[in-house]
Design a protein around this motif. Structure first.
Motif, PDB file in Angstrom:
ATOM      1  N   VAL A 289      72.512  17.522   8.398  1.00  0.00           N
ATOM      2  CA  VAL A 289      73.279  18.567   7.723  1.00  0.00           C
ATOM      3  C   VAL A 289      74.641  18.687   8.417  1.00  0.00           C
ATOM      4  N   ASN A 290      75.552  19.422   7.765  1.00  0.00           N
ATOM      5  CA  ASN A 290      76.896  19.552   8.341  1.00  0.00           C
ATOM      6  C   ASN A 290      76.976  20.608   9.429  1.00  0.00           C
ATOM      7  N   ASN A 291      76.168  21.623   9.304  1.00  0.00           N
ATOM      8  CA  ASN A 291      76.256  22.715  10.282  1.00  0.00           C
ATOM      9  C   ASN A 291      74.970  23.559  10.239  1.00  0.00           C
ATOM     10  N   ALA A 292      74.936  24.553  11.127  1.00  0.00           N
ATOM     11  CA  ALA A 292      73.726  25.381  11.246  1.00  0.00           C
ATOM     12  C   ALA A 292      73.451  26.177   9.971  1.00  0.00           C
ATOM     13  N   ALA A 293      74.516  26.586   9.286  1.00  0.00           N
ATOM     14  CA  ALA A 293      74.316  27.363   8.055  1.00  0.00           C
ATOM     15  C   ALA A 293      73.577  26.518   7.016  1.00  0.00           C
ATOM     16  N   GLU A 294      74.020  25.263   6.870  1.00  0.00           N
ATOM     17  CA  GLU A 294      73.366  24.362   5.915  1.00  0.00           C
ATOM     18  C   GLU A 294      71.933  24.040   6.382  1.00  0.00           C
ATOM     19  N   GLY A 295      71.781  23.902   7.689  1.00  0.00           N
ATOM     20  CA  GLY A 295      70.447  23.640   8.243  1.00  0.00           C
ATOM     21  C   GLY A 295      69.484  24.776   7.950  1.00  0.00           C
ATOM     22  N   GLY A 296      69.983  26.004   8.055  1.00  0.00           N
ATOM     23  CA  GLY A 296      69.142  27.175   7.753  1.00  0.00           C
ATOM     24  C   GLY A 296      68.709  27.173   6.296  1.00  0.00           C
ATOM     25  N   LYS A 297      69.632  26.786   5.411  1.00  0.00           N
ATOM     26  CA  LYS A 297      69.311  26.742   3.977  1.00  0.00           C
ATOM     27  C   LYS A 297      68.247  25.683   3.678  1.00  0.00           C
ATOM     28  N   LYS A 298      68.402  24.502   4.303  1.00  0.00           N
ATOM     29  CA  LYS A 298      67.418  23.416   4.094  1.00  0.00           C
ATOM     30  C   LYS A 298      66.039  23.863   4.582  1.00  0.00           C
TER      31      LYS A 298
ATOM     32  N   TYR B 218      66.424  32.503   9.616  1.00  0.00           N
ATOM     33  CA  TYR B 218      65.977  33.892   9.466  1.00  0.00           C
ATOM     34  C   TYR B 218      66.937  34.684   8.572  1.00  0.00           C
ATOM     35  N   GLN B 219      68.248  34.354   8.667  1.00  0.00           N
ATOM     36  CA  GLN B 219      69.206  35.035   7.770  1.00  0.00           C
ATOM     37  C   GLN B 219      68.882  34.738   6.309  1.00  0.00           C
ATOM     38  N   GLU B 220      68.543  33.462   6.046  1.00  0.00           N
ATOM     39  CA  GLU B 220      68.178  33.080   4.669  1.00  0.00           C
ATOM     40  C   GLU B 220      66.915  33.820   4.223  1.00  0.00           C
ATOM     41  N   MET B 221      65.945  33.906   5.127  1.00  0.00           N
ATOM     42  CA  MET B 221      64.691  34.588   4.772  1.00  0.00           C
ATOM     43  C   MET B 221      64.948  36.070   4.488  1.00  0.00           C
ATOM     44  N   VAL B 222      65.779  36.684   5.342  1.00  0.00           N
ATOM     45  CA  VAL B 222      66.053  38.112   5.195  1.00  0.00           C
ATOM     46  C   VAL B 222      66.799  38.396   3.890  1.00  0.00           C
TER      47      VAL B 222
END
Ligand code: F6R
Length: 234
Positions: A6-15, A43-47
């Motif tokens: 992935v490109n970054n942690a934000a994208e990783g969280g989404k995956k 966790y941000q995505e889950m929340v």
């Protein structure tokens, strides 16, 4: 092992979130959870999702010895702030860092893990290749145990404390044996600090000197990593 770049942690969280969602559609009952900076985007995505986790159980990997559940630096508090306050689970287990009898606490936690087999374990990775708090040299057949944290881990975790003397030197951690029992494992890694550990985990020999290398023996591991964390891969 399957690697998703992935490109970054934000994208990783989404995956990772997409995989959690899929696992829930397929009957996920118990999730294994990690703390630290790495799973924050998941966790941000889950929340912020409309998913309901109140029928799931969760078990956390570890807790510092000596910190109470209400200590701001405890992993109990981390989980409350990052996930449980907004998205409560049916039941959530985290080792008790204030237990007076630590070995009895480890046994109690192993029993919890036996009663709640983990379907999907979320992992981060330490710079030295630790998973949970299983430091280099930990035997692969170790169950939940008390760990003496290495200097490198104490230094890495100092960022959450006012001064290095405040960082606990011990933790209770699910063992490598306990982690390997999970049906599926998602390991997240972001940033160059993790590059060497990621290379060793994927390309190196399976050795207790790099605990995460044991995951090569697991049939269902997905690694979600950014280009910084994968920059050392050949
Ligand atoms: C946390 C845990 C540790 C961390 C690892 C990486 O529950 O078990 O193994 O996953 O130390 O920490 P961060 O994500 O802060 O770099």
């Amino acid at each position: 092992m399957k690697l998703i770049q992935v490109n970054n942690a934000a994208e990783g969280g989404k995956k990772a979130f997409d995989l959690v969602k899929e696992a829930m559609e397929n009957g996920l009952e118990t999730m294994g959870l990690a703390t630290g900076s790495t799973p924050e985007t998941l966790y941000q995505e889950m929340v912020s999702s409309d998913l309901d986790f109140s029928k799931l159980s969760s078990v956390n990997l570890d807790e510092y010895v000596g910190l109470s559940a209400t200590d701001p630096q405890s992993y109990h508090m981390y989980m409350h702030e990052h996930l449980f306050a907004q998205k409560p689970f049916k039941e959530s287990y985290i080792p008790n860092g204030k237990a007076t009898d630590l070995s009895a606490e480890c046994q109690r936690y192993e029993k919890i893990l036996m009663d709640h087999p983990v379907d999907l374990q979320i992992l981060g990775i330490g710079r030295n290749g630790h998973i949970g708090f299983n430091e280099p040299g930990t035997a692969f057949d170790t169950p939940t145990h008390v760990v003496e944290l290495t200097e490198s881990t104490i230094q890495a975790n100092q960022r959450y404390f006012d001064k290095i003397e405040d960082v606990p030197t011990q933790a209770i951690s699910m063992g490598i044996q306990s982690i390997m029992k999970s049906n599926m494992i998602i390991l997240l890694a972001f940033g160059t600090a993790k590059a060497e550990a990621i290379k060793g985990m994927i390309e190196g020999p399976i050795t207790e000197e790099l605990p995460a290398s044991v995951l090569q023996n697991h049939p269902n591991v997905i690694i979600i990593a950014d280009s910084d964390a994968t920059c050392e891969l050949s």
